[in-house]
Design an enzyme around this catalytic site. Structure first.
Site, PDB file in Angstrom:
ATOM      1  N   HIS A  37       0.831  -1.216   0.000  1.00 52.86           N
ATOM      2  CA  HIS A  37       0.000   0.000   0.000  1.00 52.86           C
ATOM      3  C   HIS A  37       0.860   1.259   0.000  1.00 52.86           C
ATOM      4  O   HIS A  37       2.010   1.256   0.448  1.00 52.86           O
ATOM      5  CB  HIS A  37      -0.924   0.007   1.223  1.00 52.86           C
ATOM      6  CG  HIS A  37      -0.175   0.087   2.518  1.00 52.86           C
ATOM      7  ND1 HIS A  37       0.317   1.281   3.027  1.00 52.86           N
ATOM      8  CD2 HIS A  37       0.203  -0.868   3.393  1.00 52.86           C
ATOM      9  CE1 HIS A  37       0.953   1.050   4.162  1.00 52.86           C
ATOM     10  NE2 HIS A  37       0.902  -0.254   4.405  1.00 52.86           N
ATOM     11  N   GLU A  73      -1.966  -6.873   7.697  1.00 52.64           N
ATOM     12  CA  GLU A  73      -0.624  -6.606   8.209  1.00 52.64           C
ATOM     13  C   GLU A  73      -0.363  -7.374   9.508  1.00 52.64           C
ATOM     14  O   GLU A  73      -1.304  -7.739  10.227  1.00 52.64           O
ATOM     15  CB  GLU A  73      -0.451  -5.095   8.439  1.00 52.64           C
ATOM     16  CG  GLU A  73       0.917  -4.665   8.971  1.00 52.64           C
ATOM     17  CD  GLU A  73       2.086  -5.030   8.071  1.00 52.64           C
ATOM     18  OE1 GLU A  73       2.335  -6.233   7.848  1.00 52.64           O
ATOM     19  OE2 GLU A  73       2.797  -4.099   7.628  1.00 52.64           O
TER      20      GLU A  73
END
Length: 199
Positions: free
Chosen positions: A11, A95
């Site tokens: 990202h 994550e």
């Protein structure tokens, strides 16, 4: 059947990335630079697909459920001239969880728990942050995700999951991957038993 090719994108930047804060499961949005990085990654993919004669519509697209990954995916798909919502979300790509250290900088982590911080410096892969997740457990869930892939895939996720995938696929060791910088705005291509970065 040959192993699927993965076009992996971390990202784009968030305010916490810029401040050196560990995000983990916290849902921090992209900043202006992060949106530009996402568009840049879309441009790199466009060039790679043109070079390789790939039909972008034939690929699978999947993102982490966190908004910074989903926003990046939607910006990438916009550059590719694909419908922004035409992708799957998979929680196995989230994550690494930093537990009580989420939102903290490295200096704050060290100050809050110096003994655990020191232990993790020597074994970051198997020792989790307080109430957090080890890289070994992230590797297990990312391996589970990878093992069910049936087609070439564009994945947008995180630095931690990139490191775990590198180890799972044997392109890095747990020691070499633990502190590896995963660039934002780049495309990492896993294929033919190796890894190439395009930025």
């Amino acid at each position: 059947m040959p192993a699927p090719v993965i076009y992996y994108i971390r990202h784009g930047e968030t305010a916490w990335n810029a401040e050196g804060r560990f995000q983990g499961s916290q849902d921090i949005p992209l900043n202006d630079l992060g949106r530009r990085q996402a568009a840049d990654a879309g441009g790199i993919l466009t060039d790679l697909f043109a070079r390789d004669g790939r039909n972008r519509s034939s690929l699978t697209f999947v993102a982490s459920p966190l908004s910074r990954a989903r926003s990046t995916m939607e910006l990438v798909r916009g550059v590719l001239k694909l419908p922004t919502g035409g992708y799957a979300v998979d929680a196995r790509l989230r994550e690494i969880g930093y537990g009580r250290w989420e939102g903290a900088t490295l200096a704050q982590m060290q100050a809050s728990d110096p003994e655990l911080f020191a232990a993790r410096l020597s074994d970051k892969w198997t020792i989790p942050p307080p109430d957090g997740e080890s890289y070994a457990s992230v590797q297990a869930r990312v391996s589970d995700w990878y093992n069910q892939l049936t087609s070439d895939t564009v994945a947008v996720a995180h630095g931690g999951t990139a490191r775990a995938l590198m180890v799972a696929l044997g392109v890095e060791t747990s020691d070499s991957a633990a502190d590896l910088t995963i660039e934002q705005g780049a495309v990492y291509v896993f294929g033919d038993g190796g890894l190439r970065k395009y930025s």
